[in-house]
Motif scaffolding. Structure first.
Motif, PDB file in Angstrom:
ATOM      1  N   VAL A  11       0.823  -1.209   0.000  1.00  0.00           N
ATOM      2  CA  VAL A  11       0.000   0.000   0.000  1.00  0.00           C
ATOM      3  C   VAL A  11       0.861   1.265   0.000  1.00  0.00           C
ATOM      4  CG1 VAL A  11      -1.942  -1.140   1.097  1.00  0.00           C
ATOM      5  CG2 VAL A  11      -0.199  -0.053   2.527  1.00  0.00           C
ATOM      6  N   GLY A  12       2.173   1.121   0.053  1.00  0.00           N
ATOM      7  CA  GLY A  12       3.072   2.266   0.019  1.00  0.00           C
ATOM      8  C   GLY A  12       4.493   1.807   0.278  1.00  0.00           C
ATOM      9  N   ALA A  13       5.441   2.713   0.063  1.00  0.00           N
ATOM     10  CA  ALA A  13       6.854   2.375   0.255  1.00  0.00           C
ATOM     11  C   ALA A  13       7.662   3.655   0.415  1.00  0.00           C
ATOM     12  CB  ALA A  13       7.388   1.560  -0.925  1.00  0.00           C
ATOM     13  N   ASP A  14       8.868   3.502   0.946  1.00  0.00           N
ATOM     14  CA  ASP A  14       9.778   4.643   1.045  1.00  0.00           C
ATOM     15  C   ASP A  14      11.222   4.176   0.923  1.00  0.00           C
ATOM     16  OD1 ASP A  14      11.165   4.224   3.704  1.00  0.00           O
ATOM     17  OD2 ASP A  14       9.120   4.381   4.477  1.00  0.00           O
ATOM     18  N   VAL A  15      12.099   5.130   0.585  1.00  0.00           N
ATOM     19  CA  VAL A  15      13.553   4.972   0.655  1.00  0.00           C
ATOM     20  C   VAL A  15      14.050   6.197   1.415  1.00  0.00           C
ATOM     21  CG1 VAL A  15      15.720   4.767  -0.595  1.00  0.00           C
ATOM     22  CG2 VAL A  15      13.652   3.725  -1.536  1.00  0.00           C
ATOM     23  N   VAL A  16      14.675   5.965   2.591  1.00  0.00           N
ATOM     24  CA  VAL A  16      14.996   7.085   3.477  1.00  0.00           C
ATOM     25  C   VAL A  16      16.455   7.052   3.918  1.00  0.00           C
ATOM     26  CG1 VAL A  16      12.639   7.317   4.339  1.00  0.00           C
ATOM     27  CG2 VAL A  16      14.205   5.727   5.465  1.00  0.00           C
ATOM     28  N   GLU A  17      16.816   8.086   4.681  1.00  0.00           N
ATOM     29  CA  GLU A  17      18.126   8.240   5.316  1.00  0.00           C
ATOM     30  C   GLU A  17      19.266   8.459   4.327  1.00  0.00           C
ATOM     31  OE1 GLU A  17      18.688   8.704   8.422  1.00  0.00           O
ATOM     32  OE2 GLU A  17      16.861   8.019   9.412  1.00  0.00           O
ATOM     33  N   VAL A  18      18.986   9.093   3.186  1.00  0.00           N
ATOM     34  CA  VAL A  18      20.040   9.481   2.244  1.00  0.00           C
ATOM     35  C   VAL A  18      20.496  10.895   2.606  1.00  0.00           C
ATOM     36  CG1 VAL A  18      20.630   9.934  -0.160  1.00  0.00           C
ATOM     37  CG2 VAL A  18      19.116   8.018   0.416  1.00  0.00           C
ATOM     38  N   ALA A  19      21.775  11.024   2.979  1.00  0.00           N
ATOM     39  CA  ALA A  19      22.344  12.313   3.376  1.00  0.00           C
ATOM     40  C   ALA A  19      23.527  12.618   2.455  1.00  0.00           C
ATOM     41  CB  ALA A  19      22.795  12.273   4.837  1.00  0.00           C
ATOM     42  N   PRO A  20      23.305  13.335   1.365  1.00  0.00           N
ATOM     43  CA  PRO A  20      24.294  13.430   0.290  1.00  0.00           C
ATOM     44  C   PRO A  20      25.597  14.128   0.663  1.00  0.00           C
ATOM     45  CG  PRO A  20      22.460  14.933  -0.091  1.00  0.00           C
ATOM     46  CD  PRO A  20      22.060  14.053   1.031  1.00  0.00           C
ATOM     47  N   ALA A  21      25.643  14.850   1.775  1.00  0.00           N
ATOM     48  CA  ALA A  21      26.890  15.512   2.156  1.00  0.00           C
ATOM     49  C   ALA A  21      28.012  14.509   2.410  1.00  0.00           C
ATOM     50  CB  ALA A  21      26.674  16.366   3.402  1.00  0.00           C
ATOM     51  N   TYR A  22      27.645  13.260   2.674  1.00  0.00           N
ATOM     52  CA  TYR A  22      28.646  12.234   2.968  1.00  0.00           C
ATOM     53  C   TYR A  22      28.856  11.276   1.804  1.00  0.00           C
ATOM     54  CZ  TYR A  22      26.819  14.049   7.339  1.00  0.00           C
ATOM     55  OH  TYR A  22      26.385  14.900   8.322  1.00  0.00           O
ATOM     56  N   ASP A  23      28.365  11.656   0.634  1.00  0.00           N
ATOM     57  CA  ASP A  23      28.440  10.765  -0.524  1.00  0.00           C
ATOM     58  C   ASP A  23      29.751  10.945  -1.284  1.00  0.00           C
ATOM     59  OD1 ASP A  23      27.501   8.715  -2.048  1.00  0.00           O
ATOM     60  OD2 ASP A  23      25.793   9.792  -2.899  1.00  0.00           O
ATOM     61  N   ASN A  24      30.035   9.996  -2.150  1.00  0.00           N
ATOM     62  CA  ASN A  24      31.198  10.037  -3.018  1.00  0.00           C
ATOM     63  C   ASN A  24      30.760   9.657  -4.425  1.00  0.00           C
ATOM     64  OD1 ASN A  24      33.953  10.087  -3.886  1.00  0.00           O
ATOM     65  ND2 ASN A  24      34.013   7.860  -3.691  1.00  0.00           N
ATOM     66  N   ALA A  25      30.924  10.581  -5.373  1.00  0.00           N
ATOM     67  CA  ALA A  25      30.556  10.348  -6.777  1.00  0.00           C
ATOM     68  C   ALA A  25      29.090   9.945  -6.928  1.00  0.00           C
ATOM     69  CB  ALA A  25      31.462   9.293  -7.406  1.00  0.00           C
ATOM     70  N   GLU A  26      28.229  10.410  -6.002  1.00  0.00           N
ATOM     71  CA  GLU A  26      26.777  10.170  -6.061  1.00  0.00           C
ATOM     72  C   GLU A  26      26.401   8.697  -5.988  1.00  0.00           C
ATOM     73  OE1 GLU A  26      24.383  13.441  -8.412  1.00  0.00           O
ATOM     74  OE2 GLU A  26      25.881  12.571  -9.750  1.00  0.00           O
ATOM     75  N   ILE A  27      27.261   7.838  -5.460  1.00  0.00           N
ATOM     76  CA  ILE A  27      26.948   6.408  -5.510  1.00  0.00           C
ATOM     77  C   ILE A  27      25.743   6.051  -4.644  1.00  0.00           C
ATOM     78  CG2 ILE A  27      29.281   5.708  -6.129  1.00  0.00           C
ATOM     79  CD1 ILE A  27      29.789   4.935  -3.258  1.00  0.00           C
ATOM     80  N   THR A  28      25.540   6.766  -3.528  1.00  0.00           N
ATOM     81  CA  THR A  28      24.371   6.489  -2.692  1.00  0.00           C
ATOM     82  C   THR A  28      23.092   6.975  -3.363  1.00  0.00           C
ATOM     83  OG1 THR A  28      25.802   6.822  -0.764  1.00  0.00           O
ATOM     84  CG2 THR A  28      23.430   6.686  -0.368  1.00  0.00           C
ATOM     85  N   GLY A  29      23.140   8.183  -3.920  1.00  0.00           N
ATOM     86  CA  GLY A  29      21.965   8.699  -4.619  1.00  0.00           C
ATOM     87  C   GLY A  29      21.580   7.837  -5.806  1.00  0.00           C
ATOM     88  N   ILE A  30      22.565   7.345  -6.537  1.00  0.00           N
ATOM     89  CA  ILE A  30      22.291   6.473  -7.685  1.00  0.00           C
ATOM     90  C   ILE A  30      21.675   5.162  -7.224  1.00  0.00           C
ATOM     91  CG2 ILE A  30      23.384   5.136  -9.520  1.00  0.00           C
ATOM     92  CD1 ILE A  30      25.422   7.436  -9.781  1.00  0.00           C
TER      93      ILE A  30
END
Length: 416
Positions: free
Chosen positions: A376-395
């Motif tokens: 009935v729903g879903a989420d993807v959470v706890e992405v904090a891009p300040a600690y990312d490298n080459a956007e690998i977490t966002g991707i």
């Protein structure tokens, strides 16, 4: 009068100037000879460039073709993967909270919020990072072999909730009101036909089919107002929780007010107190430090079974999928995915990283095995891009597709 090219005019003028000077001086100047020789070379180059000694007046270059517009010459404007407005997977962005004329079957909802974080802040920029990570995804080549479908054909709309960063209680209320507003929208006739074809049972208390919302966001605390909204439609629901942490703790040290109880590590405990979730929920990927065995007993009292990160080595992916499916059954279920379930070597941009997590490939395979459950729903959470490298977490976050009642549901069940 005949007009001579530049090289010829220079030779004519300068030779007339220098030769008389040379004659008056009674001798031939070395400098004059050098200049004269140089000018003759210029003249020779000019003649060769034009192909003849006689030159006509030069006119500006004129095109014989009529002027063309971009649309006439190249067709409709198509953004590249790296251009255009930043929207999730290049989908149109709508202000659905105020524009009730916009219909949708699935909403991709951004909730930029991180007030209740207990360690590293910055997840309010999570929706932005996930959108940035989704730029290579677009309608062209949108078909995915893993799911056997094109998600762009699901009637998806994109929007953000303007959450207050100043008042935690206000922000939680804004998220609940926004989610409830979107849940009240009717779905398209096509969506109703698809759900009827695949035999999806009607789960809501009002007997109607409601949109599904996938929330990309900030700290996991946003799940509490989401569960409050879903409860109004479905009653108590089960939860599949992918996370390194339990998030079922009753309290944190230093919490001295009622509002301070609401954090990204206590929201499931509060949801159980409010009767929002059933007693048939399950964690997957847990590997956090605990106060002791009392934490596990409390977790069971809240209504969760537990699959640890290490269980995937002993059980294998098929058994992990079977245990999750058995726990949930046919109940309405919400999927909450904390990005820290993935190993921080593959997804470092998160508020509370824990070493030794699952790979992105393992996680995606487990999720794919859950297709056909009554989500009935879903989420993807706890992405904090300040600690990312080459956007690998966002991707990674942008490429995690929560399951729905897809056309391959039966096939995926048969794979297990």
């Amino acid at each position: 009068m005949q007009c001579l090219p530049f090289g010829c005019r220079v030779v004519e003028v300068l030779t007339k100037c220098y030769y008389p000077i040379s004659n008056r001086m009674g001798r031939s100047s070395t400098v004059v000879r050098a200049v004269t020789a140089y000018l003759h070379i210029v003249l020779l180059i000019a003649k060769n460039a034009h192909g003849h000694a006689e030159f006509d007046i030069q006119n500006p270059l004129e095109s014989s073709k009529p002027k063309e517009t971009w649309l006439e010459k190249y067709g409709p404007q198509i953004d590249q993967t790296f251009s255009g407005p930043l929207s999730f997977s290049h989908l149109p962005y709508y202000r659905c909270l105020e524009d009730t004329s916009v219909d949708f079957d699935v909403a991709v909802l951004g909730m930029p919020f991180d007030t209740g974080v207990t360690y590293r802040p910055g997840a309010r920029f999570g929706p932005y990072a996930i959108r940035s990570g989704s730029r290579r995804q677009r309608e062209a080549r949108g078909y995915t072999m893993a799911w056997g479908m094109n998600p762009y054909e699901q009637g998806v709309k994109i929007l953000d909730v303007p959450v207050s960063p100043f008042d935690n209680a206000l922000a939680v209320d804004q998220m609940e009101v926004a989610y409830s507003t979107l849940l009240q929208r009717g779905v398209s006739a096509t969506a109703k036909e698809q759900w009827e074809i695949i035999g999806s049972p009607e789960l809501s208390k009002d007997g109607d089919i409601h949109p599904r919302i996938v929330t990309y966001g900030s700290v996991a605390e946003i799940v509490l107002p989401i569960l409050r909204s879903l409860y109004k439609i479905y009653g108590p629901i089960s939860v599949i929780h992918f996370d390194a942490h339990l998030d079922t703790w009753a309290t944190y040290p230093g919490q001295i007010s009622e509002q301070s109880r609401v954090t990204h590590g206590t929201f499931f405990y509060l949801a159980q107190e409010e009767g929002l979730i059933s007693n048939h929920s399950i964690h997957a990927g847990i590997r956090c430090k605990l106060n002791g065995l009392a934490d596990l007993q409390n977790d069971a009292n809240v209504g969760f079974q537990l699959i640890s990160t290490d269980d995937i080595d002993d059980l294998g992916i098929p058994e992990v999928i079977k245990r999750i499916r058995k726990r949930i059954g046919d109940a309405p279920v919400y999927l909450s995915l904390d990005i820290d379930v993935i190993d921080p070597g593959l997804a470092p941009a998160t508020g509370t990283p824990e070493a030794g997590g699952w790979t992105t490939r393992e996680l995606k395979r487990i999720i794919r095995g859950l297709a056909g459950l009554n989500f009935v729903g879903a989420d993807v959470v706890e992405v904090a891009p300040a600690y990312d490298n080459a956007e690998i977490t966002g991707i990674a976050a942008a490429d995690i597709e929560p399951p729905n009642q897809s056309s391959r549901s039966a096939d995926l069940r048969n794979e297990l």
